[in-house]
Design a protein around this motif. Sequence first.
Motif, short mmCIF file in Angstrom:
data_model
loop_
_atom_site.label_atom_id
_atom_site.label_comp_id
_atom_site.label_asym_id
_atom_site.label_seq_id
_atom_site.Cartn_x
_atom_site.Cartn_y
_atom_site.Cartn_z
N TYR A 266 0.85 -1.19 0.00
CA TYR A 266 0.00 0.00 0.00
C TYR A 266 0.88 1.24 0.00
O TYR A 266 1.81 1.36 0.80
N THR A 271 2.37 8.42 -5.08
CA THR A 271 3.17 7.35 -5.69
C THR A 271 2.33 6.56 -6.67
O THR A 271 2.79 6.21 -7.77
N TRP A 272 1.11 6.27 -6.30
CA TRP A 272 0.21 5.50 -7.15
C TRP A 272 -0.11 6.25 -8.44
O TRP A 272 -0.18 5.67 -9.51
N LYS A 273 -0.27 7.58 -8.35
CA LYS A 273 -0.62 8.38 -9.52
C LYS A 273 0.51 8.47 -10.53
O LYS A 273 0.28 8.77 -11.70
N ASN A 276 -0.63 5.73 -12.48
CA ASN A 276 -2.01 5.92 -12.90
C ASN A 276 -2.37 7.40 -12.76
O ASN A 276 -2.97 7.80 -11.75
N THR A 289 -1.36 -2.83 -10.34
CA THR A 289 -1.76 -1.72 -9.47
C THR A 289 -3.26 -1.85 -9.23
O THR A 289 -3.97 -2.51 -9.98
N VAL A 291 -6.85 -0.52 -6.37
CA VAL A 291 -7.36 0.21 -5.22
C VAL A 291 -8.19 -0.74 -4.38
O VAL A 291 -8.72 -1.75 -4.86
N LYS A 314 -1.85 7.99 2.24
CA LYS A 314 -2.19 6.65 1.76
C LYS A 314 -3.70 6.38 1.69
O LYS A 314 -4.10 5.33 1.22
N PHE A 333 -4.52 2.58 -1.90
CA PHE A 333 -3.89 2.35 -3.21
C PHE A 333 -2.75 1.35 -3.06
O PHE A 333 -1.93 1.46 -2.13
N TRP A 334 -2.68 0.40 -3.96
CA TRP A 334 -1.61 -0.59 -3.85
C TRP A 334 -0.93 -0.85 -5.19
O TRP A 334 -1.50 -0.63 -6.25
N ILE A 335 0.31 -1.30 -5.06
CA ILE A 335 1.12 -1.69 -6.22
C ILE A 335 1.77 -3.04 -5.91
O ILE A 335 2.29 -3.25 -4.80
#
Length: 493
Positions: A266, A271-273, A276, A289, A291, A314, A333-335
């Motif tokens: 998570y 970072t997630w953006k 994405n 990736t 959510v 987060k 959000f996770w990767i």
Amino acid sequence: MKRTLALGGVAAGLLASAAVAAPAHAAGDVSSDTLASTNLAAQQVAAFWYGQAKANLINATPYNVETTIPSKHVSTGGPAADTKPGVVPAIGDEKKSTSTSKNVNLPKTTGKVFFIGADSKPHWCSATSVQSTYHNLVATAGHCVYDTESNKATLDKWVFIPGYYQGKTPWGIYVGKTAYTHYDFDVYEDGDRDYAFVTVYNGVLPTSASVSKDPLPFETKAEAEKKKAELEADKSDGYSNLTIERKVDTTTVGAVPAGSEFEKTYVTLDTWKKLNPQPAAWGGFKPNTGVTDSSTFNRPQGWPGNGKVSADGKTYYFEAKFGRSTKYITRTFWINYDVDYSVVGKALWIGLKDVGRLGDNVGGQGLAYNQKVGSSVFVFGYPSGSHPDGSHTFTGQTLKWSYGKTFAATAPSIKGDELVGVKSSFTGEGSIGSSWLAQYKTSRRLGYLNGVTIGVSDTDKNNRIDTSVSPYFDGETYGVYKSAAAVWSGKIV
């Protein structure tokens, strides 16, 4: 696990005359196994013992396998000569010498053999240099060469160091090339044949040392574990202190490589953006990736408000209309990050120089076989460990000697029907492989190898070790010796 033996014996005979005889022997009686087959392999074995400030040498412990012999006696049986008595003269003593001395000068030929045991730890036994065509032969107990614990062919990273003392290698390290023993020991672990003759490469001393720490990367833990096991078992590498390190690769953008492992992590919205860039509420995310949403129609207490982000970045909060109702949604959000594994250790590269052949540097004892039981022998070795009463007479640090007459002995539990014993206070740990020298000339430090210690016993049951035992050296022993004594080994550098 120790093998226990039953010991018995009776006194017999006088020392046979030193008549030279060549007994017949079958080629099938001799077994041989490779210890280090190439120069590179031998170099890495030497590097293993010289590396890390000789830590493996210094921390090695006496080999305590098949040493304890119960005191139960068997009054019959024992060895018998199979042909005429014979001797092979020692290096430098090919011409008869009649010199005598009242002092016992210790032989330069004696030292320790070091190896890795079945427990993957460094150990040592006693051993001695013996005469051979190329001055390159070592004699010791068979189970100080052959792995009787795990039933592998031979013990790993085998070397002989004459005159070893607290990390000092005055005449260098001699890496074992090929081990020769009797077929009955190699296959059946017959105690009557618990001896080995090992050809060694020229000795080496270190000139420089370096350490490589480059990790070996793998996509999966299974691959890393397989490589680690290969490096630990491979006699041609110099790796030590091997471990497996796990690392999450947070720099990789895109899909996790096929077949690799991943870790769901998570992360912050920012970072997630980066992967994405569309608004957080949108779908169509890039591979690996995603959510995780939790929602409720009841407004949570302390709801931060639509479009807000938590302090750690987060968690994202937003509201969605469903007719007249409002749904309150919390999104994380996770990767899936790629997980890599590395085999990490020290790859030792030691600069080595050649110091010549073993026999040229320290000499080599002769060999006597088919001698009458009752002859006198000196026993030279590095006894260590405690007596049964707990007293610790020997440290294993320095070469010791004892003296006595041989007598017949048997050890039925290992099919030891043709053994000899000698009265000696040597404790078993460390003394295994000790040389029994007949007609030892103390002024010249030379004699005839006529036995090797394979076990010790407290025969009078006073909780003090008083006896050592050896296979009886007969014509078949000479056959094994003769096969080894004619083989060249050469240099490693």
